[in-house]
Write an enzyme that holds these catalytic residues in place. Structure first.
Site, PDB file in Angstrom:
ATOM      1  CG  ASP A  75     -16.793 -32.875  -5.655  1.00  0.00           C
ATOM      2  OD1 ASP A  75     -16.942 -31.844  -6.351  1.00  0.00           O
ATOM      3  OD2 ASP A  75     -16.515 -33.980  -6.140  1.00  0.00           O
ATOM      4  CD  GLU A  76     -13.246 -36.173  -4.798  1.00  0.00           C
ATOM      5  OE1 GLU A  76     -12.892 -37.262  -4.352  1.00  0.00           O
ATOM      6  OE2 GLU A  76     -13.509 -35.973  -6.001  1.00  0.00           O
TER       7      GLU A  76
END
Ligand SMILES: *[C@@H]1O[C@H](CO)[C@@H](O)[C@H](O)[C@H]1NC(C)=O
Ligand SMILES: *[C@@H]1O[C@H](CO)[C@@H](O)[C@H](O)[C@H]1NC(C)=O
Ligand SMILES: *[C@@H]1O[C@H](CO)[C@@H](O)[C@H](O)[C@H]1NC(C)=O
Ligand SMILES: *[C@@H]1O[C@H](CO)[C@@H](O)[C@H](O)[C@H]1NC(C)=O
Ligand SMILES: *[C@@H]1O[C@H](CO)[C@@H](O)[C@H](O)[C@H]1NC(C)=O
Length: 548
Positions: free
Chosen positions: A342-343
């Site tokens: 993620d991210e």
């Protein structure tokens, strides 16, 4: 009375906390006066029939025993541990029972719960898995109560249910009503995420969480063990990772023995442990103990001295990941690891001339998500070669990375409309998925914020029956920015209990007033069992929490 209280609350709020939303205090609180016809059962079993006939239970005569036909014998640790524990939950360790002291059972006394594990392979020495059978049937009647389950996992769930049926009358005697229950979980994956990177959580806090999870029929501990702030996992292969990357190399680490203890404690409660080693972002702490793993960021034409995500263009990166995940696959027995993904922030990659050249050579243009996919694809191959399956956060799917058919896609982003749309997209591509977006329990607000968690349903999105079947459950998340051992338990419970019922019970169990009554009683039971679960609203427990 209610009006006055509300008015007082509003004044207090206007005076002290002007930022608060009006409707945070304007909430209609259900009344504790109506008790549920299901007593304090939580999460509510699939089928319940409670009669008016009641039996007495006494600590001096009551026993939990294997039934003669059971395939799980006296050497089955899982059950023997559970029998002892549930006996103590029901009768207390120290408290002496007055009733039935002479040991002669009266006519309306229940003296035995027989536990019958019916399958040839009880799975007593195994680990729970995504396909474990947790179903059971419970009949409380004379001459004895009978708990029947194909596997030990269902027997564990049934023991918790049995203990929830026991109540105290006004004289302090233990009672149980004649009852028939047929039960199984609606979803196979019912998890809690703890974050041990932003704050270190002592092993004891993790064990307390596992114990409370069992009381709520949760079956997955998602251990978000490392992240940017710290690397507490002590790796045998790369000891410098925690030596340099933990908050403290001796007091703030999980040794191999600690990890083993957590896994075994969880196993005895029918709980899987899925570790998350999130890359290529969220890895600042990895860089401290492993040179050349992270991407050097540039300021103009010179390295700035700071580092970005894992460096995806070096062969050494993949050599490291191969060795690291080989260790992880042998330390954690579950068939799945969570690989994060993620991210990922592309700023640093963009600044680095070597990365720019690599992008050019590979024809990625300026699309850095292609570079991310390049990395993730190789990582997935590495993890596949260790014979593990993987879970990943939704971004990996969103970026079009090629995934194995059995990949679990974990949805966490957006508002309700966005996550429902994402569930539809993921399942229409044929992937299994689980939901966390509505269950970020680290987010708190004034009032009964468990309502929102309770109302969310992972299968409510536009999709076919086939798509709905691909939703295997969800996880409540407790991210650690503002959470350590001081506030973990009251912040998590009983709010995570609301999620537990959504993931276990029938989809039409949605009556918020009935839930309030049962959850209040369940919360008092947690308190009585020594778990400092916070209150739902103005009320009291027969036995209030005593810090020990
Ligand atoms: C259990 O039985 C008693 C009567 O013995 C009755 O008052 C009570 O409502 C019953 N409890 C439930 C949950 O049905
Ligand atoms: C750990 O780091 C030290 C330097 O801080 C280095 O001398 C040692 O070789 C490293 N150990 C491993 C196993 O890489
Ligand atoms: C990295 O590995 C690839 C394929 O295994 C090889 O072609 C390449 O030369 C290696 N690069 C370096 C710098 O060793
Ligand atoms: C589902 O479809 C209906 C009708 O097509 C639409 O009104 C509704 O907004 C959709 N819901 C979601 C969550 O997309
Ligand atoms: C819930 O669904 C089951 C069967 O699907 C049904 O028997 C039961 O009556 C329903 N309960 C409520 C409260 O709607």
């Amino acid at each position: 009375m209610l009006l006055v209280l509300k008015f007082a609350g509003l004044c207090l709020c206007l005076g002290l906390c002007r930022g608060l939303q009006f409707n945070d205090v304007d909430e209609e609180a259900p009344s504790a006066a109506q008790t549920s016809k299901y007593g304090s059962l939580w999460p509510l079993p699939q089928e319940v029939n409670i009669a008016e006939t009641s039996f007495k239970l006494s600590s001096s005569t009551f026993r939990i025993v294997d039934s003669k036909q059971s395939s799980a014998g006296p050497s089955c640790n899982i059950l023997q541990n559970a029998y002892r524990k549930y006996f103590e939950y029901m009768f207390g360790v120290a408290r002496k029972q007055e009733f039935g002291k002479n040991g002669r059972p009266g006519l309306s006394e229940l003296t035995e719960l027989q536990v019958w594990v019916t399958s040839v392979d009880s799975e007593c020495d195994g680990y729970p898995s995504i396909t474990s059978d947790e179903s059971y049937e419970l009949a409380v009647d004379q001459p004895f109560a009978l708990l029947v389950a194909p596997k030990v996992w269902g027997a564990l769930r049934g023991l918790e249910t049995f203990s929830q049926l026991v109540y105290e009358d006004e004289f302090g005697a233990k009672n149980i009503n004649a009852t028939k229950i047929k039960d199984f979980p609606r979803f196979a994956h019912r998890g809690i995420l703890l974050d041990t990177s932003r704050h270190y959580l002592p092993v004891k806090a993790i064990l307390t969480t596992l114990e409370t999870m069992a009381m709520n029929k949760y079956n997955v501990f998602h251990w978000h063990i490392v992240d940017d702030p710290s690397f507490p996992y002590l790796s045998r292969t790369f000891p410098n990772l925690s030596q340099k990357g933990a908050y403290h190399p001796y007091t703030h680490v999980y040794t191999p023995a600690d990890v083993k203890m957590v896994i075994e404690f969880a196993r005895l409660r029918g709980i899987r442990v899925i570790p998350e080693f999130d890359t290529p972002g969220h890895t600042q702490s990895w860089g401290k103990g492993q040179a050349n793993l992270l991407t050097p960021c540039y300021s103009g034409s010179k390295p700035s001295g700071s580092f970005g995500p894992v460096n995806p263009i070096l062969n050494t990166t993949y050599d490291f990941m191969t060795q690291f995940f080989k260790e992880i696959s042998s330390v954690f027995p579950d068939a799945y690891v969570h690989l994060g993904g993620d991210e990922v922030d592309f700023t640093c990659w963009r600044s680095n001339p070597d990365i720019q050249k690599f992008m050019e050579d590979h024809g990625f243009g300026h699309d850095y998500s292609k570079l991310e996919s390049f990395y993730i694809q190789r990582l997935l191959d590495i993890v596949t070669s260790t014979k593990k399956g993987y879970m990943i956060w939704q971004e990996v799917f969103d970026n079009g990375v090629k995934l194995k058919a059995d990949t679990l896609i974990h949805i966490w982003k957006g508002n309700q409309q966005q996550y429902q749309h994402e569930m539809a997209r993921v399942t229409s591509s044929g992937y299994q998925t689980l939901l966390s977006t509505p269950w970020y329990l680290n987010h708190i607000s004034y009032g009964q914020d468990w309502h929102d968690a309770y109302k969310a349903d992972p299968r409510s999105f536009n999709g076919t029956e086939q798509q709905k079947k691909l939703v295997i459950g969800g996880e409540a998340c407790m991210w650690g920015e503002y959470v350590d051992a001081t506030n973990l338990t009251p912040r998590l419970w009983p709010r995570a209990s609301a999620v537990a019922e959504r993931l276990w019970s029938h989809q039409n169990v949605t009556d918020i007033n009935d839930a309030y009554s049962r959850l209040s009683a369940h919360r008092c039971r947690l308190v009585e069992r020594g778990i400092p679960a916070e209150p739902l609203f103005s009320s009291y427990c027969p036995r209030e929490y005593k810090a020990v």
